[in-house]
Design an enzyme around this catalytic site. Structure first.
Site, short mmCIF file in Angstrom:
data_model
loop_
_atom_site.label_atom_id
_atom_site.label_comp_id
_atom_site.label_asym_id
_atom_site.label_seq_id
_atom_site.Cartn_x
_atom_site.Cartn_y
_atom_site.Cartn_z
N CYS A 1 29.55 41.13 36.18
CA CYS A 1 29.88 42.55 36.12
C CYS A 1 28.61 43.37 36.02
O CYS A 1 27.54 42.86 35.69
CB CYS A 1 30.79 42.82 34.93
SG CYS A 1 32.34 41.91 35.00
N TYR B 1 39.76 32.85 40.26
CA TYR B 1 39.10 33.03 38.96
C TYR B 1 40.03 32.53 37.86
O TYR B 1 41.06 33.13 37.58
CB TYR B 1 38.76 34.50 38.79
CG TYR B 1 37.96 34.89 37.58
CD1 TYR B 1 37.34 33.96 36.76
CD2 TYR B 1 37.79 36.24 37.26
CE1 TYR B 1 36.60 34.34 35.66
CE2 TYR B 1 37.05 36.64 36.18
CZ TYR B 1 36.46 35.70 35.37
OH TYR B 1 35.73 36.10 34.28
N HIS C 1 37.05 32.42 31.38
CA HIS C 1 36.77 33.45 30.37
C HIS C 1 38.02 33.96 29.67
O HIS C 1 37.99 35.03 29.05
CB HIS C 1 36.00 34.62 31.02
CG HIS C 1 34.66 34.21 31.54
ND1 HIS C 1 34.19 34.61 32.76
CD2 HIS C 1 33.70 33.42 31.01
CE1 HIS C 1 32.99 34.11 32.98
NE2 HIS C 1 32.67 33.36 31.91
N ASP D 1 30.13 32.05 26.94
CA ASP D 1 29.41 31.85 28.19
C ASP D 1 28.11 32.64 28.22
O ASP D 1 27.07 32.14 28.65
CB ASP D 1 30.32 32.28 29.35
CG ASP D 1 29.72 31.98 30.71
OD1 ASP D 1 28.81 31.13 30.80
OD2 ASP D 1 30.16 32.60 31.69
#
Length: 715
Positions: A36, A173, A176, A269
């Site tokens: 991001c 995806y 996370h 992460d």
């Protein structure tokens, strides 16, 4: 290899081997994983230009941030691919990436209950009934079979549109703890009793179907990748690399064309250097290559070429993934390829990049002041226009602002003198890097000094206290004052607007004192009204020294700004472990002999704690005496001395974070000023009103529909 650059040692050749990923081939092993950036669909031209610079810097693959596939999983600050209207700006990004020979990847995502859909006002969806993330008073409804079929349809349509936009790699995806595929995988979130719940095979069904759908739709020309968090670091409550994380990879091993593996959630992460070292994820992800023949990419804040080589030769990874290192130095691959290892601008792991994204603004970087400015200011991380004036420059203060100003000015070809009152250069960076966990922050100083020492047109003058009179005699036409700021010793900050009451016999210290080695003893109250890292690391330093520390903050959590840098929980845990007591939502009112008076910020209820000393981490004041002294001479006297401008840089202009100081120094080097201008100094992306179609008429008049132009059209 036949095409090996002569200056690159042969042991690094392996990093420049091509890697086949399904139907496409990456030109090397350098892989910018999805990250991001705070630009997204709000600043699409900035996003596209930033990705293009990465490709120019040598990354073989450049992937977007998450790309929303539907308005029911809407993450406002990211990009989207809801339909063909989103293709123009995505196509611009792929064009920029392809222009430099890299593959373009897109991370398709549906965020499920991770978002509240505040923009679309669509009720979020989840495998089972679930409250949305954070403190939003919104509940995601349980999906039925029609919803599951719709999610598959949305992903398939998005994959086809991604192919139309020119993407080479399409992601599913599942990482996370943020997206529907992993929500279905999770025993915490999935309590279904149908074929999509219960056993792991059932819980993995949606992920399998999404991969198969994407392969069927675009697999002839696009690679299909899976991003998967193999361990949530939650023990038996979550997915783990020793159990279901491994099982998922084994179950789907040969289905995708690439495995992008990491830890979940992002706080794990994207750990800061304060809490983890380079390559810290290796032990969790190294099993993946043993159970699949498909290429594997992983991350670990890699900046050392030798570590990268060991990851490949040791059989852990096929591709060296990077987000933050590619932000700190978009040209990291090219510098390795050309053997310019000292020129690598290494990531310091501070996560200011993450903070920009979380604040929904174009991200910034402590090491790389051009990040986020590629399109709007036209700044390039490696190239800077040559000088266009005859100025000579005196920079006073060799902290982060002064070092960056002198370096960039020197790169432009200006004659520069950089003076500092201390023998050891680096200013606050040198001091702060000695505090617990901040050692890698010294890279801000070290990289710039390495560059400066090569420049014959830059003169370094350590151990020189420059006075106003000396500056007048320096025969420089520009004087940049970068003398930093000092921590206040009176308690004034965000909570207190006036100095606190402190008895004369009570020792009062600041972070400046602690960093200078002036340490208290006994029972110490640390009052943190700064709310970033300083209060926590000072408390940790005092605890290591043997002090009994009471930590006090007016905020409801410890170091609240570190929520933006994805480390707040770790910071608070560390402070609670190191300190004898922690008082949140509490202000330090005043000191009394042997004690400190505290008060609840809501009720005003007072309590007393023992205190032999106070450490105040509150506000800062610029050290601007040199600037005011020079300005006091007046324009005529300055002109007679050949000085046409005196400016302040960094903390001397406005105390802030190190990234702001570096940016300030770079801005001065580019523009020769730091003053506020009448005109906006950068390009903006505006919204154009679309009046092409008639809209409903209400009692209030005609509703206007706004259409954002995909290429950031300027009005």
């Amino acid at each position: 290899m036949e095409n090996r650059t002569p200056r690159r040692p042969a042991r690094y050749d392996i990093l420049f081997e091509p890697v086949r990923i399904g139907p496409v081939t990456a030109k090397n092993r350098f892989y910018q994983v999805p990250h991001c950036n705070g630009m997204g669909r709000a600043f699409p031209s900035s996003m596209a230009a930033m990705r293009g610079v990465k490709a120019e810097g040598g990354w073989g693959v450049v992937v977007t941030e998450q790309c929303d596939v539907h308005h029911s999983g809407n993450h406002q600050r990211e990009i989207r691919i809801w339909d063909e209207k989103d293709l123009p700006y995505l196509t611009r990004a792929t064009d920029e990436i392809h222009r430099h020979g890299a593959l373009a990847g897109v991370e398709l995502a549906h965020n499920g209950f991770h978002v509240g859909n505040l923009e679309s006002r669509t009720i979020p969806i989840a495998p089972s009934l679930k409250a949305t993330r954070g403190n939003l008073p919104i509940t995601a409804r349980a999906m039925d079979k029609d919803d599951i079929r719709a999610v598959r349809r949305w992903h398939r349509t998005a994959a086809l549109n991604a192919k139309r936009a020119g993407f080479d790699i399409v992601y599913i995806y599942a990482g996370h703890d943020m997206t529907l595929p992993v929500h279905f995988l999770s025993r915490r979130h999935n309590h279904r009793t149908d074929e999509y719940g219960g056993s792991l095979e059932n819980r993995a069904r949606l992920l399998r179907e999404l991969i198969e759908d994407a392969k069927e739709a675009v697999g002839d020309t696009c690679a299909v990748a899976v991003r998967f968090g193999v361990d949530e670091l939650m023990g038996p409550r979550g997915i783990g690399a020793e159990d279901e994380g491994r099982d998922v990879v084994e179950m789907l091993a040969e289905l995708p064309d690439l495995w992008d593996v990491n830890l979940s959630n992002f706080d794990n992460d994207g750990q800061t250097s304060r809490f983890s070292d380079e390559g810290f994820q290796e032990n969790y992800v190294k099993f993946v290559k043993s159970v699949t023949s498909k290429p594997v990419v992983g991350v670990g804040r890699f900046t050392s070429p030798d570590t990268m080589v060991s990851m490949v030769k040791g059989g852990t990874l096929d591709l060296i993934g990077a987000a933050r290192p590619s932000i700190a130095d978009p040209f990291l691959p090219r510098k390795i390829e050309e053997g310019r290892f000292d020129d690598i601008r290494e990531c310091i792991g501070c996560n200011i990049c993450v903070a920009g994204d979380k604040a929904s603004v174009p991200m910034r970087c402590t090491q790389n002041p051009t990040m986020g400015e590629e399109w709007r200011r036209g700044w390039h991380p490696e190239y800077i226009p040559p000088k266009d004036t005859d100025d000579t420059v005196l920079v006073v203060g060799a902290g982060p602002a002064g070092l960056e100003a002198a370096r960039a000015l020197g790169q432009r070809g200006y004659d520069v003198m950089l003076a500092d009152r201390n023998r050891e250069l680096g200013g606050r960076v040198t001091l702060e890097s000695r505090l617990p966990g901040l050692g890698e922050w010294a890279r801000v100083r070290d990289w710039r000094l390495t560059q400066l020492r090569r420049m014959p047109n830059v003169q370094l003058l350590p151990d020189n206290e420059i006075t106003a009179g000396m500056a007048l005699e320096a025969e420089c036409s520009l004087v940049a004052v970068a003398t930093g700021a000092a921590w206040r010793a009176d308690g004034v900050g965000r909570y207190h607007s006036f100095p606190m009451e402190v008895p004369a016999e009570t020792p009062v210290l600041t972070p400046d004192d602690i960093m200078a080695g002036r340490l208290p003893s006994g029972r110490v109250v640390v009052f943190d009204d700064d709310h970033y890292y300083m209060g926590g690391v000072i408390a940790e330093r005092l605890a290591e020294h043997g002090c009994e520390v009471t930590f006090v903050t007016p905020d409801s959590v410890v170091s609240s700004f570190t929520q933006f840098t994805a480390e707040q929980k770790r910071v608070q845990r560390r402070v609670m472990e190191k300190c004898a007591a922690v008082h949140t939502s509490t202000a330090l009112l005043r000191a009394e002999p042997g004690a400190a008076r505290l008060a609840c910020v809501y009720t005003g209820r007072e309590t007393e704690v023992a205190a032999d000393a106070l450490v105040l981490v509150t506000g800062m004041v610029p050290r601007d005496e040199l600037y005011t002294g020079l300005r006091a001479y007046g324009e005529d006297a300055l002109g007679a001395a050949g000085i046409r401008r005196v400016v302040r840089l960094g903390d001397c202009l406005g105390p802030g974070i190190i990234a702001a100081a570096v940016h300030s120094g770079h801005l001065f080097a580019r523009t020769l000023d730091t003053a506020i201008t009448d005109e906006t100094p950068y390009r903006r992306e505006n919204v154009e009103l679309d009046w092409d179609q008639p809209l409903p008429v209400s009692s209030g008049g005609v509703w206007a529909r706004e259409k954002r132009q995909g290429h950031g059209r300027q009005l």
